[in-house]
Design a protein around this motif. Structure first.
Motif, PDB file in Angstrom:
ATOM      1  N   ARG A 195      -3.291   6.668  -5.880  1.00  0.00           N
ATOM      2  CA  ARG A 195      -1.736   7.078  -6.728  1.00  0.00           C
ATOM      3  C   ARG A 195      -0.778   6.055  -5.975  1.00  0.00           C
ATOM      4  O   ARG A 195      -0.355   5.876  -6.544  1.00  0.00           O
ATOM      5  CB  ARG A 195      -1.475   7.907  -5.750  1.00  0.00           C
ATOM      6  N   ARG A 196      -1.114   5.006  -4.689  1.00  0.00           N
ATOM      7  CA  ARG A 196      -1.285   4.077  -4.656  1.00  0.00           C
ATOM      8  C   ARG A 196      -1.134   3.078  -6.079  1.00  0.00           C
ATOM      9  O   ARG A 196       0.385   2.213  -6.051  1.00  0.00           O
ATOM     10  CB  ARG A 196      -1.167   3.370  -3.506  1.00  0.00           C
ATOM     11  N   VAL A 250       6.002  -0.893  -4.985  1.00  0.00           N
ATOM     12  CA  VAL A 250       5.000  -0.279  -4.304  1.00  0.00           C
ATOM     13  C   VAL A 250       3.669  -1.151  -4.570  1.00  0.00           C
ATOM     14  O   VAL A 250       2.593  -1.196  -4.332  1.00  0.00           O
ATOM     15  CB  VAL A 250       4.440   0.949  -4.302  1.00  0.00           C
ATOM     16  N   ARG A 285       7.892   2.785   2.743  1.00  0.00           N
ATOM     17  CA  ARG A 285       7.776   2.974   4.086  1.00  0.00           C
ATOM     18  C   ARG A 285       6.481   3.940   4.607  1.00  0.00           C
ATOM     19  O   ARG A 285       5.971   3.813   5.367  1.00  0.00           O
ATOM     20  CB  ARG A 285       8.770   3.863   4.171  1.00  0.00           C
ATOM     21  N   ILE A 286       6.374   4.840   3.579  1.00  0.00           N
ATOM     22  CA  ILE A 286       4.563   5.424   3.793  1.00  0.00           C
ATOM     23  C   ILE A 286       3.893   5.024   3.722  1.00  0.00           C
ATOM     24  O   ILE A 286       2.404   5.587   4.214  1.00  0.00           O
ATOM     25  CB  ILE A 286       5.047   7.210   2.717  1.00  0.00           C
ATOM     26  N   ASN A 287       3.332   3.706   3.268  1.00  0.00           N
ATOM     27  CA  ASN A 287       2.365   2.558   2.331  1.00  0.00           C
ATOM     28  C   ASN A 287       2.551   1.727   4.008  1.00  0.00           C
ATOM     29  O   ASN A 287       1.390   0.163   3.830  1.00  0.00           O
ATOM     30  CB  ASN A 287       2.536   2.134   1.760  1.00  0.00           C
ATOM     31  N   VAL A 315      -5.120   9.251  -2.558  1.00  0.00           N
ATOM     32  CA  VAL A 315      -3.719   8.431  -1.800  1.00  0.00           C
ATOM     33  C   VAL A 315      -3.610   7.503  -2.704  1.00  0.00           C
ATOM     34  O   VAL A 315      -2.856   6.914  -2.987  1.00  0.00           O
ATOM     35  CB  VAL A 315      -3.364   8.834  -0.376  1.00  0.00           C
ATOM     36  N   PHE A 374      11.052   4.319  -0.108  1.00  0.00           N
ATOM     37  CA  PHE A 374      10.203   5.437   0.499  1.00  0.00           C
ATOM     38  C   PHE A 374       8.846   4.970   0.172  1.00  0.00           C
ATOM     39  O   PHE A 374       8.357   5.356   1.378  1.00  0.00           O
ATOM     40  CB  PHE A 374      10.630   6.924  -0.564  1.00  0.00           C
ATOM     41  N   GLY A 375       8.563   4.662  -1.093  1.00  0.00           N
ATOM     42  CA  GLY A 375       7.360   4.442  -0.616  1.00  0.00           C
ATOM     43  C   GLY A 375       6.941   3.159  -0.216  1.00  0.00           C
ATOM     44  O   GLY A 375       5.642   3.679   0.152  1.00  0.00           O
TER      45      GLY A 375
END
Lengths: 315, 289
Positions: free
Chosen positions: B119-120, B197, B145-147, B116, B142-143
């Protein structure tokens, strides 16, 4: 290159064929079409017939019992000498068992679908899905006795004072019964989400859970709602389990631990008894059936509007 | 520090092993001047899908803050190689990987490496634009927020869209669905989403193959702009594109058993005009593929 003479100009060549359809083929087509049409019409006529009978008998019923009594009485005793016709009694039992079944089946089914679609290896998926579908093939009468003879004693041990016939046991087992439907159909919807969407999220550093919760479930939402709605309709219409495990004593209650009678269980009870044709008791089952029909119809309409509002289109 | 020297040591060891085995060692990073440490050091990388070997013994350095193009005919494994660089391949069941990929000296496939996190830091843009069926704004956010970014994302979203040269076209459409944009805009939206990101690398898998020439031109212009800050690896079918945008080119070809292998790589300027390998020459002059 010069234009060649037409081949049929040669001597001995077959005569030019007409463009008209040969009679034999026309007849054959007609013969194929007829049974197909009949097959389609059978289901249409059946539906129309059922609705017509329901409407007619319900009309007859309301000739004898005013609608306001049907809607406002708080007891349901059409089989006794002192008759009350409060549909709310049966309706509350149906809502109680269906709601209980949903509380069991929706979260579990959705979680199972997410597991199968996003976490399970192909081998596990190949093994688990057929098992779930076998669960869907068990006759409901078996589920009914499973509820009465297996689940109810456990409930009685856990919660003292639980009656032999109770709504909780039936609700739990209906939930188990519709679980495969919820998970299998939801999984189908999730499997239809394009892989490119998942990969896009993974490439941004999303975890499996984030991909499932933020990409796959929203994208498959309309399919999941459709699965839920089908399952709710199944739960509302479920008959054998509630007739066996929930009892046949119409009681207006919110307690899941006492005997109740759902709309479907009442219809079974009257249909199995020796109710004379054309009597008021006989007509009650059509009125109850009509109410049940309207309830599932309303659920279907509601689900259609939910789908229309929340549909997430993806290429 | 201890970790760094340890990974440096393993890196050196594998580099030496590669040399002594007389493989094709692509030392393109060495020519890159100031950024001489390669972003990626791929060492003896092989990959199998079940029993099928898709990559054989690939050894290649990818220069930092340059554009490296992977070219080759269909089925030569160039996309597969690209997907090894951010561990996307392991989303496919039954993939096995041998060899090493070092990213800034760290082994991407070490047991303690988190895919993970990989990929970030190593972003990716796909062949077909794949925005999620949400608004333009939400796609970029989106990116973030998930980070775990909290609070106001507006500035970050705007910055990412500006970097992807999309802001002027979508500033009034932020609440519209990302799918309502044109194909080229969608692809730049996906680039913006990846840039939001703050990755260090951008992997691009045939990013223009679904686009028209004008949209392609915009993306290529953008890539040239972005290489000041990002290492870019692009897979492309289009040799003109490779020669237009890339600094380095690597040519891959599938062997007899269809396993992809590296044939040749080098600076793009000399690669197309002066290929060392006969197969490269045949390919870039259009004799096959």
């Amino acid at each position: 290159m010069t234009l060649a003479p037409r081949p049929d100009a040669r001597p001995g060549a077959p005569q030019r064929r007409s463009l008209r359809r040969p009679l034999r083929r026309a007849l054959r087509e007609r013969f194929v079409e007829a049974p197909l049409l009949v097959a389609a019409l059978v289901s249409i006529f059946t539906t129309v017939g059922i609705v017509a009978v329901l409407v007619f008998e319900t009309f007859e019923f309301f000739h004898e019992v005013p609608l306001w009594r049907f809607l406002t009485d708080t007891q349901w005793t059409p089989l006794f000498s002192e008759k009350y016709f409060g549909i709310v009694v049966l309706l509350s039992a149906t809502v109680l068992t269906s709601f209980g079944a949903m509380v069991v089946a929706l979260p579990l089914g959705l979680l199972a679908a997410v597991y199968l679609s996003e976490y399970a290896s192909p081998g596990v998926r190949r093994a688990v899905k057929p098992v779930l579908e076998i669960l869907a093939g068990i006759p409901t009468v078996v589920y009914g006795y499973f509820a009465l003879l297996f689940v109810t004693p456990i409930l009685q041990a856990l919660i003292p004072g639980t009656a032999v016939f109770n709504g909780a046991s039936a609700a739990l087992v209906i939930g188990i019964m519709i679980l495969p439907m919820v998970s299998s159909l939801s999984e189908d919807a999730m499997a239809a989400v394009p892989r490119a969407l998942r990969e896009g999220a993974y490439a941004l550093g999303a975890t499996r859970f984030e991909v499932a919760a933020r990409v796959v479930v929203p994208a498959a939402f309309s399919g999941i709602v459709a699965a839920f709605m089908l399952a709710i309709s199944r739960a509302v219409g479920e008959t054998m389990i509630v007739a066996i495990a929930a009892g046949q004593s119409p009681t207006l209650t919110l307690s899941p631990l006492v005997p109740i009678e759902t709309m479907t269980a009442y219809i079974v009870q009257v249909s199995l008894g020796d109710t004379p044709y054309g009597s008021l008791e006989y007509k009650t089952i059509f009125a109850v059936g009509m109410a049940l029909f309207l309830l599932t119809l309303a659920l279907n309409v509601a689900s259609q509007s939910v789908l229309a509002r929340f549909r997430e289109e993806y290429p | 520090m201890v970790n760094d020297s340890a990974s440096l040591a393993t890196g050196l060891r594998s580099a030496l092993a590669a040399l002594s085995a007389d493989r094709v060692v692509a030392r393109v990073g060495a020519a890159a001047g100031a950024d001489s440490a390669p972003a990626f050091a791929i060492r003896g990388l092989s990959l199998w899908y079940g029993h099928f070997q898709a990559l054989r013994d690939i050894t290649l350095d990818v220069a930092s803050r340059r554009i490296t193009a992977l070219i080759g005919p269909s089925g030569c494994g160039k996309s597969t190689l690209l997907r090894c660089l951010n561990r996307m391949n392991e989303l496919i069941p039954q993939v096995r990987i041998g060899g090493q990929v070092l990213f800034q000296g760290e082994d991407l496939y070490a047991p303690q490496t988190d895919p993970v996190e990989v990929r970030r830091r190593i972003g990716m843009v796909f062949q077909k634009p794949n925005p999620v069926p949400k608004s333009v704004y939400d796609n970029v956010a989106f990116g973030l927020r998930i980070n775990g970014y909290q609070g106001k994302l507006d500035d970050l979203v705007e910055r990412a869209l500006r970097r992807a040269a999309l802001w002027d076209e979508v500033r009034d459409k932020l609440r519209q669905s990302g799918l309502a944009l044109s194909g080229g805009q969608q692809q730049r939206l996906c680039i913006a989403r990846a840039l939001a990101v703050e990755p260090e690398v951008l992997l691009m898998d045939e990013p223009c193959s679904a686009l028209d020439p004008i949209a392609t031109y915009k993306i290529e212009e953008l890539m040239t702009e972005l290489k000041r800050d990002y290492t870019i690896v692009i897979v492309t079918h289009n040799m003109q594109q490779a020669s237009r945008v890339s600094d380095y080119t690597a040519f891959m070809l599938a062997g007899e058993d269809r396993a992809g292998a590296l044939v040749e790589c080098g600076e793009t300027r000399s690669f197309f005009t002066n290929p060392r390998d006969k197969r490269t020459e045949d390919y870039v002059t259009g004799r096959f593929g």
